[in-house]
Design a protein around this motif. Structure first.
Motif, mmCIF file in Angstrom:
data_model
loop_
_atom_site.group_PDB
_atom_site.id
_atom_site.type_symbol
_atom_site.label_atom_id
_atom_site.label_comp_id
_atom_site.label_asym_id
_atom_site.label_seq_id
_atom_site.Cartn_x
_atom_site.Cartn_y
_atom_site.Cartn_z
ATOM 1 N N UNK A 5 7.960 -63.747 3.344
ATOM 2 C CA UNK A 5 9.171 -62.944 3.484
ATOM 3 C C UNK A 5 10.309 -63.533 2.655
ATOM 4 N N UNK A 6 10.444 -64.851 2.683
ATOM 5 C CA UNK A 6 11.487 -65.519 1.904
ATOM 6 C C UNK A 6 11.281 -65.247 0.407
ATOM 7 N N UNK A 7 10.038 -65.346 -0.079
ATOM 8 C CA UNK A 7 9.791 -65.098 -1.500
ATOM 9 C C UNK A 7 10.013 -63.635 -1.858
ATOM 10 N N UNK A 8 9.709 -62.718 -0.977
ATOM 11 C CA UNK A 8 9.979 -61.302 -1.247
ATOM 12 C C UNK A 8 11.487 -61.037 -1.331
ATOM 13 N N UNK A 9 12.265 -61.677 -0.443
ATOM 14 C CA UNK A 9 13.734 -61.529 -0.491
ATOM 15 C C UNK A 9 14.296 -62.098 -1.789
ATOM 16 N N UNK A 10 13.832 -63.274 -2.179
ATOM 17 C CA UNK A 10 14.303 -63.894 -3.422
ATOM 18 C C UNK A 10 13.927 -63.027 -4.618
ATOM 19 N N UNK A 11 12.717 -62.497 -4.613
ATOM 20 C CA UNK A 11 12.285 -61.612 -5.695
ATOM 21 C C UNK A 11 13.166 -60.369 -5.765
ATOM 22 N N UNK A 12 13.447 -59.759 -4.619
ATOM 23 C CA UNK A 12 14.294 -58.561 -4.577
ATOM 24 C C UNK A 12 15.708 -58.877 -5.066
ATOM 25 N N UNK A 13 16.270 -59.996 -4.619
ATOM 26 C CA UNK A 13 17.622 -60.389 -5.041
ATOM 27 C C UNK A 13 17.673 -60.597 -6.546
ATOM 28 N N UNK A 14 16.711 -61.334 -7.083
ATOM 29 C CA UNK A 14 16.710 -61.588 -8.531
ATOM 30 C C UNK A 14 16.389 -60.333 -9.340
ATOM 31 N N UNK A 15 15.590 -59.441 -8.793
ATOM 32 C CA UNK A 15 15.312 -58.181 -9.483
ATOM 33 C C UNK A 15 16.595 -57.361 -9.621
ATOM 34 N N UNK A 16 17.374 -57.287 -8.553
ATOM 35 C CA UNK A 16 18.643 -56.552 -8.602
ATOM 36 C C UNK A 16 19.649 -57.280 -9.495
ATOM 37 N N UNK A 17 19.739 -58.589 -9.312
ATOM 38 C CA UNK A 17 20.714 -59.374 -10.076
ATOM 39 C C UNK A 17 20.397 -59.374 -11.571
#
Length: 189
Positions: A5-17
């Motif tokens: 879950x943590x890696x999915x959140x980080x991936x989503x944040x960096x994808x948007x950023x």
């Protein structure tokens, strides 16, 4: 499961950023501070966009300076070099053909005096610039086809010469589109 879950959140944040916000900010800053460059360095003739200073075009008329040969037929949607090695028979055949074409277009020239950028493609296949030696070899052909004097064209090449970046990087060169725009404008007068 927590790590997933943590890696999915980080991936989503960096994808948007990095996929949305960063390109939008860079595009906005570029368009505000450098609008000409951000819009592709497009050149106009009589109010009509005729090309970009950054991408070579195929000039085949004897009255224009010719760009380097292109490995991608001057189509900017897929730039690439040929990636052929110096002993590859296809490259040797291509360069031999280019040498014959240069001699046909520009008169008898010794092979040793033909600059490499006149017969070899650039790494992208879209290099908009040519060497001074290349431009100077084309002057007699352009003069004959346009009626402009060779001394005028020599002055034009000298005036349009872009020197080494920061005085040390690259070689002096001229942008083919810029040269041809001046020739066209002179002929329109």
């Amino acid at each position: 499961m927590t790590n997933v879950l943590r890696s999915l959140r980080v991936t989503a944040i960096f994808a948007v950023l990095l996929g949305l916000i960063y390109p939008l900010v860079i595009g906005l800053v570029g368009n505000l501070l450098f609008p000409y460059q951000a819009q592709g360095s497009m050149e106009k003739h009589n109010g009509t966009i005729i090309g970009s200073r950054l991408i070579a075009q195929s000039f085949t008329s004897a009255g224009y300076f010719h760009a380097r040969p292109s490995a991608v037929d001057y189509t900017a949607n897929g730039s690439a070099g040929s990636n052929l090695g110096p002993t590859n028979s296809a490259l040797i055949k291509e360069i031999s053909g280019n040498i014959a074409l240069v001699k046909k277009q520009n008169g008898a020239i010794a092979n040793a005096s033909i600059p490499a950028d006149m017969v070899e493609t650039s790494g992208s296949g879209l290099d908009p610039d040519i060497s001074l030696a290349n431009a100077r070899l084309q002057i007699p052909r352009v003069a004959k086809a346009t009626g402009l004097s060779e001394s005028y064209l020599q002055d034009l090449v000298a005036r349009e010469t872009q020197n080494r970046f920061l005085g040390i990087f690259g070689d002096p060169h001229v942008n083919v589109l810029d040269l041809n725009l001046v020739v066209r404008n002179k002929l329109d007068q």
